[in-house]
Each structure stands twice: as C-alpha cells, then as structure tokens.
Design a protein around this motif. Structure first.
Motif, mmCIF file in Angstrom:
data_model
loop_
_atom_site.group_PDB
_atom_site.id
_atom_site.type_symbol
_atom_site.label_atom_id
_atom_site.label_comp_id
_atom_site.label_asym_id
_atom_site.label_seq_id
_atom_site.Cartn_x
_atom_site.Cartn_y
_atom_site.Cartn_z
ATOM 1 N N PHE A 404 0.826 -1.206 0.000
ATOM 2 C CA PHE A 404 0.000 0.000 0.000
ATOM 3 C C PHE A 404 0.863 1.259 0.000
ATOM 4 O O PHE A 404 1.740 1.423 0.854
ATOM 5 N N PRO A 408 -5.233 6.934 -0.078
ATOM 6 C CA PRO A 408 -6.529 6.299 0.228
ATOM 7 C C PRO A 408 -7.301 5.855 -1.012
ATOM 8 O O PRO A 408 -8.087 4.912 -0.939
ATOM 9 N N HIS A 410 -6.226 4.278 -3.380
ATOM 10 C CA HIS A 410 -5.735 2.966 -3.784
ATOM 11 C C HIS A 410 -6.027 1.886 -2.740
ATOM 12 O O HIS A 410 -5.690 0.729 -2.941
ATOM 13 N N LEU A 411 -6.623 2.275 -1.614
ATOM 14 C CA LEU A 411 -6.789 1.342 -0.507
ATOM 15 C C LEU A 411 -7.845 0.288 -0.784
ATOM 16 O O LEU A 411 -7.681 -0.877 -0.418
ATOM 17 N N HIS A 412 -8.928 0.668 -1.444
ATOM 18 C CA HIS A 412 -10.025 -0.276 -1.682
ATOM 19 C C HIS A 412 -10.500 -0.141 -3.124
ATOM 20 O O HIS A 412 -11.674 0.131 -3.402
ATOM 21 N N ALA A 413 -9.556 -0.299 -4.051
ATOM 22 C CA ALA A 413 -9.849 -0.142 -5.475
ATOM 23 C C ALA A 413 -10.753 -1.271 -5.967
ATOM 24 O O ALA A 413 -10.786 -2.371 -5.394
ATOM 25 N N LEU A 414 -11.473 -0.995 -7.022
ATOM 26 C CA LEU A 414 -12.344 -2.004 -7.622
ATOM 27 C C LEU A 414 -11.508 -3.114 -8.260
ATOM 28 O O LEU A 414 -10.389 -2.866 -8.724
ATOM 29 N N PRO A 415 -12.028 -4.337 -8.316
ATOM 30 C CA PRO A 415 -11.304 -5.423 -8.990
ATOM 31 C C PRO A 415 -11.240 -5.174 -10.493
ATOM 32 O O PRO A 415 -12.007 -4.363 -11.032
#
Length: 632
Positions: A404, A408, A410-415
């Motif tokens: 990481f 932020p 990039h923390l919970h990016a879409l697949p």
C-alpha cells in the motif's frame, strides 16, 4: 501470428548498441575456458522417449556468430548466446562443471574415492545425462556425497539421477543441505506450488516456441527441464557460518546466507582447491528480489551483507570462484572486483529505495526514476537479464512498507473486471478506447497501449480487436526487453490473448515422495490451506491421530472453518485413529480412501464414526492449474 519489430522497437534496440561496452569480450573468453566437451546437439529424453531438455533448438539460431535480430534486445541476445553453450568444463584441477544441461549447473569435485556432486539439477533425466557425460570424459567413479546449496527446485529435483533415495535414507551417501532447507522446500513448492508453477509459465516462457521472435532463454539459464523430479530429504544439515566438514578427503568451510537469494542457502570454500562456491548469491546478472513466479520478498540489505562477509572470509585466499549458474571467475583481483560490484549492486538498490521512501516517493515513482550509476550499470554481470532493476525496486519497497502506497484512493480499489468496465465507459466505450490506443501504438507508446487496452479486455474479454491490439503492444515490449523474464512474460501474455490458454501437462507439486518426507506438522498445515469455508461452515470436528510408527500423537481440529493441529492428544476428542504415516500419506495423495483404509485394517477408529472422512471432506477439489492471467 508474430508481427515484425516496428520502427520504434528497432530504434530502441539500436540505442543499446551505443549504451553498453559491446567491445568487452571477456565473458566469451571465460565461458569457453576449461572446455572438455561441447554438446551443441543436446536433447535429453525420458524413458518414454519424450524430450525433457532441448538445447539443439537454441543452437539453431543462437550459434557462435549469430547477430542480434531486431526482435531481441542486443544486450539480452549477447547474454543468451553465452547461456547457450553446453558441455563439460574444468573449473580448476579437480573441479568440473556440466553447464547447459538444465537451468542450473552441476558441479563435481574429485574426492578420495569418487565424486562429490553439487546441485544435481532440476530433473532426474538431466542429472543422469550430466553424470554420464562426466563418466565418458573423466572416468566412471562412484558419487560419494551430494551437496545442495539452496532450496530452489532447479538445484535438487534431479538428486535421484545421481544417487538413490535408499542410499541417502540409509546414510550410505550423505546429502548435505543448509539449515531450514526442508521447511523452505515444502513452503515454496507445496503450499503455493500450483499457483507458483502457473506463474512460472510466464517467467520462463515454458509454452513459447524457441526462436528470435519467441523464447530465447530466461537470463538465469534457458528454462526449467520437464523431466521427473522429487526431493530426497537430507541426512546432514549445516547450521552455522564457519562450520567445517570433511567429505571423503575434501574439506568444506561453510557460510550461511539465508534470506537473500533463497530463504535457505549456503556458500562454501574449498581450501585444497583455493576455490570459492558462491551458490546463487552472485550471478552474471542482477537477480530477482521477487521473481514473477512469486516468493517472499528478499532482503537486498542482507544480500549485500552476505557478499561482504564472503569477501572478508574468503576473498583474499580464492583463486577461482564458481557459481551454480553461468560461468566462473579466475584470479584473486577479478574475483574481488566482481564480488564488490555485485555487493554494491544490491546495496545501491536497498539504500536508494529507502532514501526515496523517506522523501515520500511511491513504489512506482522510485522504480520509474532510479537508475544504476554507470560504474555498476555498465558491468555486464550487473545487467538485469533475470531480475530487472524496475521490479526489484518495487520488491524492495514492498519488503519495507508492503503493497500500500498510503494513498486512500488505492486502498479499496475495484477489482479488474469492474474497474475495466467503468474505465471504458468513462473513456467513451471500447471503440473509442481502441481508436485512441491505435494512434498511441503507431507512436510507439506500447506501455500506455497495454495499460489502457487491458481495461477493455477485462471489461469485454470477447472483444477480439482489443485482445489483438493488447497482444501487439506486449509483443513489441517483449522485443525491446533486456530482461529475459520480462520478455517471456510479455510474449506469453500475447500468446494467450491470441490463442487462449494452452492446457498441457502440469508438474505435480505434491508427489508421494514429497508427502512421505514432510514432517507431520507441515503436512497437516498443507491440508489446512485447502479448507473450503463453504463446506466447513458450522462444522466442528475434533480428532486425535496416533501414528504408531512415528510414536507421534496429534490433535487435529476443525472449528470456525479453520483447521488446527498440535503435537499432543486432545482430552475430549470426537474420535481416535490409530494408523501409520504411510497410510495417512496415501489418504493425502488420494491413493486410498478412509473407508478403504478402515476396511483393510490400516486404520483403527474409536469414537464418532466417520469423523476422519468428514475432515477430509472439508477440503476443496484440486483447483484448475491453468487459471487465466491476462483475461478475466
């Protein structure tokens, strides 16, 4: 199917001819030094007559006088010409190497009554062929010991080609390995063996044809052999630096070098020969901090420290240095200079990555901007033929800070599939993305074309135009790549985009021999990573396993969709089972069912009937080896 090199690729490759010292031909002198027998027509077959190792196909286009085509980076072409030379070589009086018979080298040392074999290659067939070549030219003598320098498959998979498992198990022939060897072999080759082997197809280009527009090698060697292989576990473990051992009249002084090129590795010095074996800690290129096949991130800091320790311990008394890939170095001054610059190669990567981390730069920013100083980068043995500077910087960043970058967003990016669909929508739909991408392709912007068009492929995997354009971009990137693993990765991706995934025979990463030699705790841990949470939801199983032949008692439980084990019995178990390890091994390898073992009396059950069957029933079916990589 293949496209020619574009003008942009031709221009990029031509620039390398001016960038590097191609007039320095010392490597070509060194690679031929000590030649006893060259085998340019080498093709090794298994018992069924199938070719498992083929060098003659490389000789057809990588011969001595071959000039680099415009579809191969000229620096990389130079290196793979050197890697194509196969045969038997004298390193110094009493030490020989067989090179080009597998990905690694086999080294043989003359002892009082025979040969000591160092690193018996990756498969039984190649190891046997290398030993036969030695017998033809040096005389038939017994193998009195085998030493394995580290825990990578290409250095030990062929051990049964030079000695029998029975002779090792009985102690007749010592098998000498570094500390933690067994644990690391199991961890890397069994626990994540299938996923790693599939990814290795990209790293080594296993399924690519050989030729100037295809696979020309891997940098480390040509590739991995396809023969029979299985580990034989050791009878003697070396534990610490400075430990000495006399083997049939030959003295060894060991240096432990863990957590660098391999998690379990050792170098050694041979005082009678004034010879230093650096295993794979140094090579004739920049190595990998994380290879594409996957591994734990290696420490460039520790790597440099180990090389310095080798200099301190053995540098001033070494007249020849040999390694388990590539070719040796001769002369104290040349050896010291080589070790110093390999040391500084890894130290530079470590120090400068850390320095830029403290400036707030991200992994991608550091990798894009940082380059080697000329004093290091112009040395042929520091070029990135196997481990590219770019991805080694990223791996070093990961070693210190993880994946990481702390942004932020990039923390919970879409697949990839969902992100691809939305990117394509934002960019005006697939036709508009491809129209713009073709303009970029004509301008030679292949990296951007690949990045942009990959979104179209993941959003619309059946879009033939997108797949072909992405393949074209990857192909040109391959032609320009100086790094063999990058070339293989790009070309394999292009092939699978054009032709789909080619399902061929796969390596068995959990053979009967491997299971038989795994300590019980590691074997139960291996089963734990196969638990299917959907099957295990709500289940509770508590078993005691009593292995009479090993005098071991194991508590084996399933709770909360998690398997656990302890080396002691459970006071209130659901069921008790008496059996031997061979029976349990057969259950793991699916050579026997629990019901069959109970019926034959190989297992005795007390308590809740069927508990052991239910436990094995919690495991998933063997996953498909040929999972998609460049498509969803």
């Amino acid at each position: 199917m293949h496209k020619p090199a574009t003008k942009a690729t031709q221009k990029a490759n031509a620039a390398f001819l001016k960038k590097l010292p191609f007039d320095n031909v010392q490597d070509f002198e060194d690679v031929w030094r000590g030649l006893i027998a060259e085998t340019p027509d080498l093709a090794i077959k298994n018992d069924a007559g199938e070719i498992v190792w083929d060098m003659q196909s490389y000789y057809a286009f990588l011969h001595k006088d071959a000039e680099a085509p415009d579809t191969v980076n000229p620096s990389y072409w130079r290196h793979e010409r050197l890697n194509t030379i196969a045969g038997l070589f004298e390193v110094t009086d009493g030490i020989w190497q067989v090179r080009g018979y597998d990905l690694a080298n086999m080294t043989l040392i003359r002892s009082d009554s025979g040969y000591i074999v160092i690193d018996p290659l990756g498969s039984v067939e190649t190891a046997r062929a290398a030993l036969d070549l030695t017998f033809i030219h040096l005389g038939r003598k017994p193998v009195v010991a085998v030493l394995i320098t580290h825990s990578h498959w290409d250095h030990f998979g062929g051990v049964e080609g030079v000695v029998s498992a029975e002779d090792v198990a009985s102690g007749k022939i010592p098998l000498i390995v570094p500390d933690k060897f067994t644990e690391e072999v199991v961890s890397e080759n069994v626990f994540v063996g299938r996923g790693m082997s599939r990814r290795a197809c990209y790293q080594f280009g296993n399924q690519l044809p050989r030729g100037p527009r295809d696979q020309v090698g891997s940098g480390l060697g040509k590739g991995a052999s396809g023969g029979k292989n299985a580990p034989v576990f050791p009878s003697r473990v070396i534990m610490k630096t400075g430990e000495t051992l006399r083997v049939d009249g030959v003295d060894f002084i060991f240096q432990m070098t863990p957590d660098a090129e391999a998690p379990a590795e050792m170098c050694f010095y041979l005082p009678q020969f004034k010879a230093l074996c650096m295993a794979e800690l140094v090579t004739c290129h920049l190595h990998n901090v994380i290879p594409f096949r996957g591994a734990q991130a290696r420490s460039t800091k520790q790597w440099a420290r180990h090389i310095q320790e080798s200099l301190d311990l053995f540098g001033d008394r070494s007249e020849v240095l040999f390694i388990t890939h590539h070719w040796p170095r001769w002369g104290r001054e040349a050896i010291i200079r080589y070790l110093e610059k390999q040391r500084d190669l890894y130290k530079f990567i470590n120090d400068q990555t850390v320095r830029r981390i403290n400036h707030g730069q991200t992994m991608l920013e550091i990798a894009e901007e940082l380059d080697l100083p000329p004093a290091l980068g112009r040395e042929w043995y520091n070029r990135g033929y196997y481990g590219h500077l770019n991805h080694n910087i990223k791996a070093t960043y990961q070693k210190y800070l993880g994946w990481f970058d702390c942004n932020p967003a990039h923390l919970h990016a879409l697949p990839p599939e969902e992100a691809g669909r939305r990117y394509v929508e934002f960019m005006g739909g697939p036709a508009e993305v491809l129209r713009k991408a073709r303009v970029c392709f004509e301008q030679g912007e292949y990296r951007w074309v690949a990045q942009a068009v990959s979104h179209v492929v993941f959003a619309f995997p059946d879009n033939r135009e997108a797949r072909d354009l992405l393949a074209d971009a990857l192909e040109q990137m391959a032609y320009q790549a100086e790094c063999g693993t990058w070339r293989n990765c790009f070309l394999t991706g292009a092939m699978e985009l054009r032709e789909g995934v080619k399902k061929s025979a796969t390596m068995n990463t959990i053979s009967t021999s491997t299971v038989a030699n795994m300590p019980t705790e590691l074997l139960l841990d291996y089963l734990a990573v196969q638990v299917d949470p959907a099957k295990a939801e709500g289940a509770s199983i508590r078993i005691n396993l009593h292995f009479g032949d090993l005098k071991e008692n194991w508590r084996w439980t399933l709770e909360n969709s998690v398997m656990n084990c302890w080396n002691k019995s459970l006071p209130e178990a659901d069921a008790e089972y008496d059996l031997n390890r061979a029976t349990f091994n057969a259950l793991v390898c699916k050579e026997l069912t629990v019901e069959q073992a109970l019926a034959s009396g190989a297992i005795t059950e007390r308590g809740s009937r069927g508990a052991l069957s239910r436990m094995f029933g919690m495991l998933e079916e063997t996953p498909d080896f040929w999972f998609n990589i460049v498509t969803p």
